[in-house]
Scaffold this active site. Structure first.
Site, PDB file in Angstrom:
ATOM      1  N   ASP A  16       0.840  -1.204   0.000  1.00  0.00           N
ATOM      2  CA  ASP A  16       0.000   0.000   0.000  1.00  0.00           C
ATOM      3  C   ASP A  16       0.875   1.255   0.000  1.00  0.00           C
ATOM      4  O   ASP A  16       2.020   1.219   0.456  1.00  0.00           O
ATOM      5  CB  ASP A  16      -0.867   0.043   1.264  1.00  0.00           C
ATOM      6  CG  ASP A  16      -2.165  -0.721   1.117  1.00  0.00           C
ATOM      7  OD1 ASP A  16      -2.488  -1.158   0.011  1.00  0.00           O
ATOM      8  OD2 ASP A  16      -2.861  -0.872   2.142  1.00  0.00           O
ATOM      9  N   LYS A  20      -3.496   2.989  -3.419  1.00  0.00           N
ATOM     10  CA  LYS A  20      -4.498   3.897  -3.949  1.00  0.00           C
ATOM     11  C   LYS A  20      -4.477   5.125  -3.050  1.00  0.00           C
ATOM     12  O   LYS A  20      -4.633   5.035  -1.859  1.00  0.00           O
ATOM     13  CB  LYS A  20      -5.877   3.246  -3.923  1.00  0.00           C
ATOM     14  CG  LYS A  20      -5.948   1.977  -4.738  1.00  0.00           C
ATOM     15  CD  LYS A  20      -7.184   1.196  -4.340  1.00  0.00           C
ATOM     16  CE  LYS A  20      -7.354  -0.051  -5.135  1.00  0.00           C
ATOM     17  NZ  LYS A  20      -6.237  -0.972  -5.060  1.00  0.00           N
ATOM     18  N   MET A  47      -9.828   9.200   6.055  1.00  0.00           N
ATOM     19  CA  MET A  47      -9.972   9.711   4.684  1.00  0.00           C
ATOM     20  C   MET A  47     -11.069  10.771   4.570  1.00  0.00           C
ATOM     21  O   MET A  47     -11.978  10.669   3.764  1.00  0.00           O
ATOM     22  CB  MET A  47     -10.213   8.566   3.703  1.00  0.00           C
ATOM     23  CG  MET A  47      -9.069   7.580   3.661  1.00  0.00           C
ATOM     24  SD  MET A  47      -9.077   6.408   2.300  1.00  0.00           S
ATOM     25  CE  MET A  47     -10.668   5.683   2.371  1.00  0.00           C
TER      26      MET A  47
END
Length: 194
Positions: free
Chosen positions: A44, A66, A183
């Protein structure tokens, strides 16, 4: 104190490993052993370079993170790669930037691997929601001040779906819950309503 040896990981298996946000000193001994033994390491974006450097020089390291909507490979591609490599006898480590089953796609990956008949094990890590509070000294639960904590994220997968931030705050505050938001940058305007 001597830490007992754990059995060496087996090939033909996939491990979803929590790499913790940042410092290699927070890795579990099991996570460290798996990182060092992996023949394929799928990493990641939030995993620090210091942790990736612990991998064997013989390991293939592929960055599949991502971040901010930018992908280095679709989720379907990542899952297909894990399945294919494990079936070819590789020791696959999917290195997550925190706890594999908190917010990341660890649950989806485990389901896909099991559906394909690939053995999968989860190695817990430390989620940033826990480590992030210690720097500024905010306890997540405090007998006199905070009764509990609630983990949520700043965006939903479905297009057009929205979180009712104001309602979430109205529920959490009277209950004495600390809200841990992951996020949340893209939803900052709504989150400020809490």
């Amino acid at each position: 104190m001597r830490i007992p040896e754990t059995p060496m990981p087996t090939s033909g298996c996939c491990y979803l490993v929590g790499a913790v946000p940042g410092s290699p000193s927070l890795l579990t001994t099991k996570a460290l052993r798996l990182i060092q033994a992996a023949t394929l390491l799928l990493v990641d974006d939030l995993v620090s370079p210091e942790i990736v450097a612990l991998a064997s020089p013989r390991a293939r390291v592929i960055h599949v993170g991502k971040r901010g909507g930018r992908e280095r490979g679709s989720q379907a591609f990542i899952e297909k790669l894990m399945i294919m490599a494990a079936r070819q006898g590789e020791l696959v480590v999917r290195l997550k930037g925190g706890e594999p089953f908190v917010l990341g796609r660890g649950g989806e990956e485990a389901q896909s691997l099991r559906a394909a008949g690939v053995p999968v094990q989860v190695v817990n890590g430390i989620t940033s929601g826990l480590t992030g509070s210690t720097g500024p000294g905010f306890p997540l639960i405090h007998r006199a001040q905070v009764r509990g904590a609630s983990f949520t994220h700043g965006h939903l997968r479905r297009a057009g779906a929205a979180q009712d931030w104001k309602m979430l705050g109205q529920v959490a505050h009277p209950l004495g819950l600390m809200l841990l938001l992951y996020m949340g940058v893209s939803s900052a305007a709504g989150i400020c309503l809490i």
